[in-house]
Design an enzyme around this catalytic site. Structure first.
Site, PDB file in Angstrom:
ATOM      1  N   ALA A  65       8.436  -5.627   9.090  1.00 48.65           N
ATOM      2  CA  ALA A  65       7.336  -5.514  10.039  1.00 48.65           C
ATOM      3  C   ALA A  65       7.196  -6.820  10.815  1.00 48.65           C
ATOM      4  O   ALA A  65       7.681  -7.867  10.392  1.00 48.65           O
ATOM      5  CB  ALA A  65       6.039  -5.186   9.309  1.00 48.65           C
ATOM      6  N   GLY A 108       9.486  -2.944   6.156  1.00 50.40           N
ATOM      7  CA  GLY A 108       9.277  -1.763   6.975  1.00 50.40           C
ATOM      8  C   GLY A 108      10.580  -1.185   7.504  1.00 50.40           C
ATOM      9  O   GLY A 108      10.677   0.023   7.738  1.00 50.40           O
ATOM     10  N   GLU A 111      11.826   0.959   4.783  1.00 48.69           N
ATOM     11  CA  GLU A 111      11.001   2.169   4.753  1.00 48.69           C
ATOM     12  C   GLU A 111      11.372   3.109   5.896  1.00 48.69           C
ATOM     13  O   GLU A 111      11.433   4.331   5.714  1.00 48.69           O
ATOM     14  CB  GLU A 111       9.525   1.783   4.820  1.00 48.69           C
ATOM     15  CG  GLU A 111       9.059   1.098   3.545  1.00 48.69           C
ATOM     16  CD  GLU A 111       7.665   0.494   3.657  1.00 48.69           C
ATOM     17  OE1 GLU A 111       6.933   0.533   2.658  1.00 48.69           O
ATOM     18  OE2 GLU A 111       7.315  -0.017   4.753  1.00 48.69           O
ATOM     19  N   GLU A 131       7.904  -7.534   0.479  1.00 40.57           N
ATOM     20  CA  GLU A 131       6.498  -7.742   0.832  1.00 40.57           C
ATOM     21  C   GLU A 131       5.749  -8.614  -0.164  1.00 40.57           C
ATOM     22  O   GLU A 131       4.831  -9.353   0.208  1.00 40.57           O
ATOM     23  CB  GLU A 131       5.776  -6.383   0.960  1.00 40.57           C
ATOM     24  CG  GLU A 131       6.153  -5.575   2.180  1.00 40.57           C
ATOM     25  CD  GLU A 131       7.357  -4.681   1.956  1.00 40.57           C
ATOM     26  OE1 GLU A 131       7.614  -3.812   2.793  1.00 40.57           O
ATOM     27  OE2 GLU A 131       8.069  -4.869   0.926  1.00 40.57           O
TER      28      GLU A 131
END
Length: 257
Positions: A65, A108, A111, A131
């Site tokens: 992210a 992310g 993901e 994370e």
């Protein structure tokens, strides 16, 4: 679109979506994730598209992210932004979605990769959910889809340490479909896409739904869903064409009807 390159007919029946924030290693900000969702919605409505490939570049599929965008947000900001909800919309794309990944596939980005139905990885690909190094946890399906893909023990180690795994390890534990040299990963994705695009689009959607249901329901309920989709396939013109072609010893001409 500002952060995507979209080619609806990159190859016959195959669309290509390429993440295009190279300076940021394709870090996923809100706009980029929204653009992916919007591009997939448009391609879902395009009858000429049977399969979609989602890729980045050789250095990074997506390195996570956009931390600069997220750092100052509050819990309410994150709730209203609902990035995870957008990823879920991407996961619900109805046509076959192939991820072609190389380099960093992290946070992310990992993901996002796991929303794909199949993953072709270059030998340089590294997968991880780091994370915890930032004092947070995965929030876009990382703790759930990773566990279903690689098992509890391996997922727990990855999530709690933030360590990366190689493409070969990802293949060994079932996260990746196949691993190829870095110069071949996109072409390998095209080869796989061409094979799928030659099949019945109706059957492909029904089969994708059924396989995904295996991860979401008990066995008995999954079997019932499979039977329903199996019977439904017999309502399609593609089923009649496919079986007629088999009997007549010719190649079927599927139309997605």
């Amino acid at each position: 679109m500002e952060f995507l390159l979209v080619t609806p007919q990159s190859r016959p029946g195959v669309a290509l979506i390429q993440l295009n924030r190279p300076k940021e290693l394709n870090a996923l900000n809100g706009q980029l994730v929204g653009e992916i969702r919007d591009a997939l919605q448009a391609l879902d409505a395009d009858e000429a598209v049977r399969v979609v490939i989602l890729t980045g570049n050789e250095r990074a599929f997506a390195a996570g992210a956009d931390i600069k965008e997220m750092a100052g947000k509050t819990a309410v900001d994150m709730f209203l932004d609902d990035r995870a909800g957008t990823l879920e919309q991407i996961r619900r794309f109805r046509k076959p979605l192939i991820g072609a990944v190389s380099g960093f596939v992290l946070g992310g980005g990992c993901e996002l990769a796991m929303t794909c139905d199949m993953l072709i990885a270059s030998e340089t690909a590294q997968f991880g959910q780091p994370e915890i190094r930032l004092g947070i946890i995965p929030g876009g399906g990382g703790t759930q889809r990773l566990t279903r893909a690689v098992g509890k023990a391996r997922a727990m180690e990855m999530v709690l340490t933030g360590e990366f795994i190689s493409a070969r390890e990802a293949h060994r534990v079932g996260l990746v479909t196949r691993v190829v040299p870095v110069g071949q990963y996109l072409e390998e994705a095209y080869r796989l896409a061409a094979r799928i695009a030659a099949m019945s689009p109706v059957a492909a959607r029904l089969a994708k739904e059924a396989v995904n249901r295996a991860f979401e329901t008990p066995l008995e309920e999954g079997l019932q869903f499979e039977r329903k989709n199996f019977y439904l396939a017999f309502a399609s013109e593609d089923q009649k064409e496919g079986m007629a072609a088999f009997v007549e010893k010719r190649k079927p001409a599927f139309k997605g009807r």
